[in-house]
Design an enzyme around this catalytic site. Structure first.
Site: not given
Length: 255
Positions: A148-150, A152
């Protein structure tokens, strides 16, 4: 918008980490800095000599209130969308839904609201630059456990490129800000001891401390860049050079 001797600069997520360090360096260079966060804002603002605003970047009305406060100090020369969070390091199927919502909200929805409000306000005042903070995933690399971080951060790169095209021919610019790998709580969170020791070997090659990176970033923000430009600390050439010299150039960021 004319050049002002004391630029007004907004740093979202300025209560800790890279945002806090960047705000400190911009204040030291004479800027009137406005930081925001959801907690610890008054304490951080007092320490920095900045103006603090409690704001949740996923709430458009609160982002607009942040703009209004900054604009009351003068034309906003730079708006830096820095606020961001990450999930625990787990496969996507094991992540709680609330963590996914939180990361997408802070890292993407918040950047969209910040970019929308800042670009609209800057067009009205006659100029300014919206900076969006890149991170792991912006260059297309995929890292298991941080999906999810990557995702975004990859999206933030698109947002910035698309916004630059929308702003073409206007006095307002959108630009990428890439700090590279920086030793913060966000980088180190959620490792078990054995994994962290392995990760530190790479961190000691590629990473830097906040106090090393943020003065360089602050100078280049103030110098400005072209619409759609990128200010990047850890370039591919620099990363390759560090790997090439790692055998005899020992670094210890954790000693």
């Amino acid at each position: 918008m004319g050049v002002t001797e004391t630029p007004v600069i907004v740093v979202t997520g300025g209560t800790r980490g890279i945002g806090h360090g960047l705000a400190r360096e911009l204040v030291a260079r004479g800027a009137r800095v406005v930081i925001c966060g959801r907690t610890g804002v008054d304490e951080a603002a007092g320490e920095l000599g900045a103006t603090g605003v409690v704001a949740d970047m996923t709430d458009r009305a609160q982002v607009e209130a942040l703009w209004d406060k900054a604009a009351s100090l003068g034309p906003v020369a730079h708006w830096i969308n820095n606020a961001g969070v990450s999930t625990t390091r787990r496969p996507l199927g094991e992540l709680p839904a609330d963590q996914i919502h939180t990361v997408v909200g802070a890292n993407l929805i918040g950047v969209l609201h910040g970019s929308a409000v800042a670009s609209h306000g800057m067009l009205a005042q006659g100029g300014g630059t919206v900076w969006n903070m890149e991170g792991l995933g912006s260059d297309g690399r995929a890292v298991p456990g941080l999906l999810p971080y990557g995702a975004t951060k990859r999206a933030v790169t698109y947002v910035t490129d698309a916004l630059a095209k929308e702003l073409k021919g206007t006095p307002v610019k959108a630009a990428h800000l890439s700090p590279g790998m920086v030793v913060t709580d966000l980088l180190l969170q959620d490792y078990d001891p054995a994994e962290l020791e392995k990760a530190k070997k790479i961190f000691n090659i590629l990473a830097d401390r906040v106090e090393t990176v943020t003065p360089w970033l602050a100078e280049r923000i103030l110098a400005g860049t072209g619409n759609g430009g990128r200010v990047a600390w850890l370039t591919r050439r620099k990363a390759a050079a560090r790997f090439a010299t790692a055998g005899f150039r020992k670094r210890d960021l954790f000693g």
